[in-house]
Scaffold this motif. Sequence first.
Motif, PDB file in Angstrom:
ATOM      1  N   UNK A  37     101.845  79.398 -17.027  1.00 13.22           N
ATOM      2  CA  UNK A  37     102.175  79.583 -18.443  1.00 13.22           C
ATOM      3  C   UNK A  37     102.542  78.212 -18.977  1.00 13.22           C
ATOM      4  N   UNK A  38     101.968  77.848 -20.109  1.00 11.40           N
ATOM      5  CA  UNK A  38     102.198  76.518 -20.665  1.00 11.40           C
ATOM      6  C   UNK A  38     103.613  76.421 -21.243  1.00 11.40           C
ATOM      7  N   UNK A  39     104.038  77.470 -21.976  1.00 10.36           N
ATOM      8  CA  UNK A  39     105.367  77.456 -22.578  1.00 10.36           C
ATOM      9  C   UNK A  39     105.938  78.875 -22.572  1.00 10.36           C
ATOM     10  N   UNK A  40     107.211  79.062 -22.960  1.00 12.92           N
ATOM     11  CA  UNK A  40     107.852  80.376 -22.812  1.00 12.92           C
ATOM     12  C   UNK A  40     107.120  81.517 -23.524  1.00 12.92           C
ATOM     13  N   UNK A  41     106.419  81.210 -24.635  1.00  8.73           N
ATOM     14  CA  UNK A  41     105.706  82.289 -25.347  1.00  8.73           C
ATOM     15  C   UNK A  41     104.276  82.445 -24.847  1.00  8.73           C
ATOM     16  N   UNK A  42     103.894  81.605 -23.904  1.00  2.00           N
ATOM     17  CA  UNK A  42     102.479  81.530 -23.528  1.00  2.00           C
ATOM     18  C   UNK A  42     101.991  82.705 -22.709  1.00  2.00           C
ATOM     19  N   UNK A  82     105.251  72.252 -17.412  1.00  2.00           N
ATOM     20  CA  UNK A  82     104.683  73.589 -17.623  1.00  2.00           C
ATOM     21  C   UNK A  82     105.777  74.608 -17.326  1.00  2.00           C
ATOM     22  N   UNK A  83     105.768  75.712 -18.054  1.00  2.00           N
ATOM     23  CA  UNK A  83     106.823  76.715 -17.918  1.00  2.00           C
ATOM     24  C   UNK A  83     106.783  77.401 -16.547  1.00  2.00           C
TER      25      UNK A  83
END
Length: 275
Positions: A37-42, A82-83
């Motif tokens: 996951x790239x970020x927390x919302x990804x 990256x998350x």
Amino acid sequence: MYPILAKTKLNHNVDEMVIRAPFVARRCEPGQFIILRVDPEGERIPLTIAEYDAKAGTVTIIYQIVGYTTQRLSEKNVGDTLEDFVGPLGKATEIHPCKRVIGIGGGVGAAPLYPQLKKFHELGVSVDLILGARNKDLIILEEKFSKFCKNIYITTDDGSYGTKGLVTDKLKELVAKGEKYDEVIAIGPLIMMKFVSLLTKPWNLKTNVSLNPVMVDGTGMCGGCRVTVGGETKFVCVDGPDFDGHQVDYDELMRRQGMYKTEEAHVCKVGLRSA
Ligand code: NAD
Ligand code: FES
């Protein structure tokens, strides 16, 4: 958080990234993949592992910028993090010692092919390679493969590099010339793996393919990655990603691959939050 240690553009549409992920790197084997996951919302996306270094604690991924998340990923740079970076997932490729194999890498499919062929070489197997792409710019990893492949045959659809034609044309030519292989390992677009498998089936030539369908959890729970192999339902994330190419129902998988094209195009336009 997983820091990006290096980033290289392999061509206008394909990036290579080295990620610090010691727990993943320690257990990686050829054929396996990660979910990031790239970020927390990804969203979670699966990517095949191109290289790993257990000592350095690093994993190298190579990805094609094809949709929303790979676009976000490509905007990250060295020093960013990256998350999530979960893996290694899936079964490792079964690499049996034999005399001679040929790898077939279509476009960015060359990336997961690299660790598999390298392992064959390390076991003393003679390795040939057909590397195919639409044009010269899209051929990747040729130099890395050249360190251990005995023969490399390049094909491009437009003839801008190597022989003009498809990877299957080159395989047909080699077999017609009397070249003998114990196994074909084909990784690339589904349509390529389908036609390689159709070609090698009447020759009784063992053909291993690696599938990368839509995935969600990557642990066999959601059913998103199901595929029919030899008439049975399999989950690519836990039963694969490698399968006997002669047993895969490619047409069904190609229909499933196209299922979310409209949604993907919408998200690319408006972003994940507004979609
Ligand atoms: P592409 O569409 O440019 O095709 C690459 C090569 O495949 C072509 O040059 C040609 O030689 C061959 N090919 C294509 N159609 C063929 C056909 N009908 N018959 C015979 N050969 C054919 O490849 P791309 O745009 O780089 O896409 C790569 C694909 O690989 C993506 O679809 C991606 O999903 C897939 N991929 C798979 C894995 C995996 O683990 N299976 C990993 C990464 C990428
Ligand atoms: Fe959910 Fe494979 S990704 S079952």
